[in-house]
Design a protein around this motif. Sequence first.
Motif, PDB file in Angstrom:
ATOM      1  N   ARG A 175       0.820  -1.218   0.000  1.00  0.00           N
ATOM      2  CA  ARG A 175       0.000   0.000   0.000  1.00  0.00           C
ATOM      3  C   ARG A 175       0.852   1.266   0.000  1.00  0.00           C
ATOM      4  NH1 ARG A 175      -4.197  -1.070   4.781  1.00  0.00           N
ATOM      5  NH2 ARG A 175      -4.860   1.064   4.248  1.00  0.00           N
ATOM      6  N   LEU A 193       3.243   7.587  -2.153  1.00  0.00           N
ATOM      7  CA  LEU A 193       1.787   7.518  -2.181  1.00  0.00           C
ATOM      8  C   LEU A 193       1.348   6.395  -1.257  1.00  0.00           C
ATOM      9  CD1 LEU A 193       1.065   7.813  -6.020  1.00  0.00           C
ATOM     10  CD2 LEU A 193       0.619   9.567  -4.289  1.00  0.00           C
ATOM     11  N   ALA A 195      -2.076   4.141  -0.154  1.00  0.00           N
ATOM     12  CA  ALA A 195      -3.445   3.799  -0.529  1.00  0.00           C
ATOM     13  C   ALA A 195      -4.234   3.334   0.685  1.00  0.00           C
ATOM     14  CB  ALA A 195      -3.431   2.711  -1.602  1.00  0.00           C
ATOM     15  N   LEU A 200      -6.026   7.997  -2.106  1.00  0.00           N
ATOM     16  CA  LEU A 200      -4.572   7.926  -2.218  1.00  0.00           C
ATOM     17  C   LEU A 200      -3.998   9.174  -1.555  1.00  0.00           C
ATOM     18  CD1 LEU A 200      -3.646   6.674  -5.812  1.00  0.00           C
ATOM     19  CD2 LEU A 200      -2.826   5.727  -3.660  1.00  0.00           C
ATOM     20  N   VAL A 228      -1.648   8.800  -9.688  1.00  0.00           N
ATOM     21  CA  VAL A 228      -2.996   8.854  -9.112  1.00  0.00           C
ATOM     22  C   VAL A 228      -4.053   8.799 -10.211  1.00  0.00           C
ATOM     23  CG1 VAL A 228      -4.605  10.292  -7.807  1.00  0.00           C
ATOM     24  CG2 VAL A 228      -2.239  10.066  -7.036  1.00  0.00           C
ATOM     25  N   SER A 231      -4.791   5.401 -11.388  1.00  0.00           N
ATOM     26  CA  SER A 231      -5.225   4.457 -10.367  1.00  0.00           C
ATOM     27  C   SER A 231      -6.741   4.289 -10.404  1.00  0.00           C
ATOM     28  CB  SER A 231      -4.804   4.953  -8.973  1.00  0.00           C
ATOM     29  OG  SER A 231      -5.644   6.028  -8.549  1.00  0.00           O
ATOM     30  N   HIS A 233      -8.536   4.869  -7.690  1.00  0.00           N
ATOM     31  CA  HIS A 233      -9.056   5.669  -6.581  1.00  0.00           C
ATOM     32  C   HIS A 233      -9.867   6.867  -7.076  1.00  0.00           C
ATOM     33  CE1 HIS A 233      -6.182   3.349  -4.195  1.00  0.00           C
ATOM     34  NE2 HIS A 233      -6.904   3.708  -3.154  1.00  0.00           N
ATOM     35  N   ALA A 236      -7.983  11.886  -3.847  1.00  0.00           N
ATOM     36  CA  ALA A 236      -6.591  12.030  -3.416  1.00  0.00           C
ATOM     37  C   ALA A 236      -6.559  13.042  -2.276  1.00  0.00           C
ATOM     38  CB  ALA A 236      -5.703  12.497  -4.566  1.00  0.00           C
TER      39      ALA A 236
END
Length: 266
Positions: A175, A193, A195, A200, A228, A231, A233, A236
Amino acid sequence: MKYSLSAKNLVCRNLEARASYCAGLLNPDHSKEITGVLRADSGLLSHTFNQAVTSAVMPTRILQRFVVDYFSERHSPFTLWHCASKPLDDTELSALGLKRQESRVAMAVEVKRLALDRETPPELRGKLEIAPVAAEELDRYGDIQAAFYSGVREGLQIKKFYQELKETAEQKRSRLKFFFAKLEGEEVAAGCLFASTDALGFYDLTTREEYRGRGIGRALFHHLVGQVLSSHHKFAVALVPVERQELLLETGFFAVGEVAQYRYEA
């Protein structure tokens, strides 16, 4: 995304998750939680990796018993992050040995709103490479993170964390994604980064002092923005000093609140 208390909570949940995760990589019995307070103990003598995060105001005696007394018995420093909007009593905390530090600005953004700048300063083109940190390079990543504390205990403890992480299986630390900026092959900046379940987080972006002011940190930040954007996600987050929020604001982040910071030195 509604930029309100809920967005600040997103930042603080990521902070809590990272504190617990990093501590757990070294110390199996790492984290405890009661209503409104998370305590994460890395086993190191480090205020960077021993952390407490509060999401509510509570009687000082609760913080003393659950956090201060715990770390005091272990002769361990730690950092307390206070995320609630209502402040704690600085005078009472000072009496417990918790010294107020510079607050951080909580920042959040919907990933789809991020704006990526792929331009590299002309003087860095062909010279600057940004790439993931390999397992065998983690101790050198730690050297950059520890540089601010050169010659004091905290620096050595930060180096110890990354030296031990070097021996940890990649899937156990998956992560955390570490990155180097290398100028003509030399590591000059680093960042990470993290997670969590719902975001993130940008952490520990730093450039070696002698290389600052050349656009290297900015290039590294935008490389992480690119990561990011690719990703899965939706959000952020970041927690930054007041004077370092401008770059994030121009990229699309919003300032969503303040997080107070206190430090206890054993």
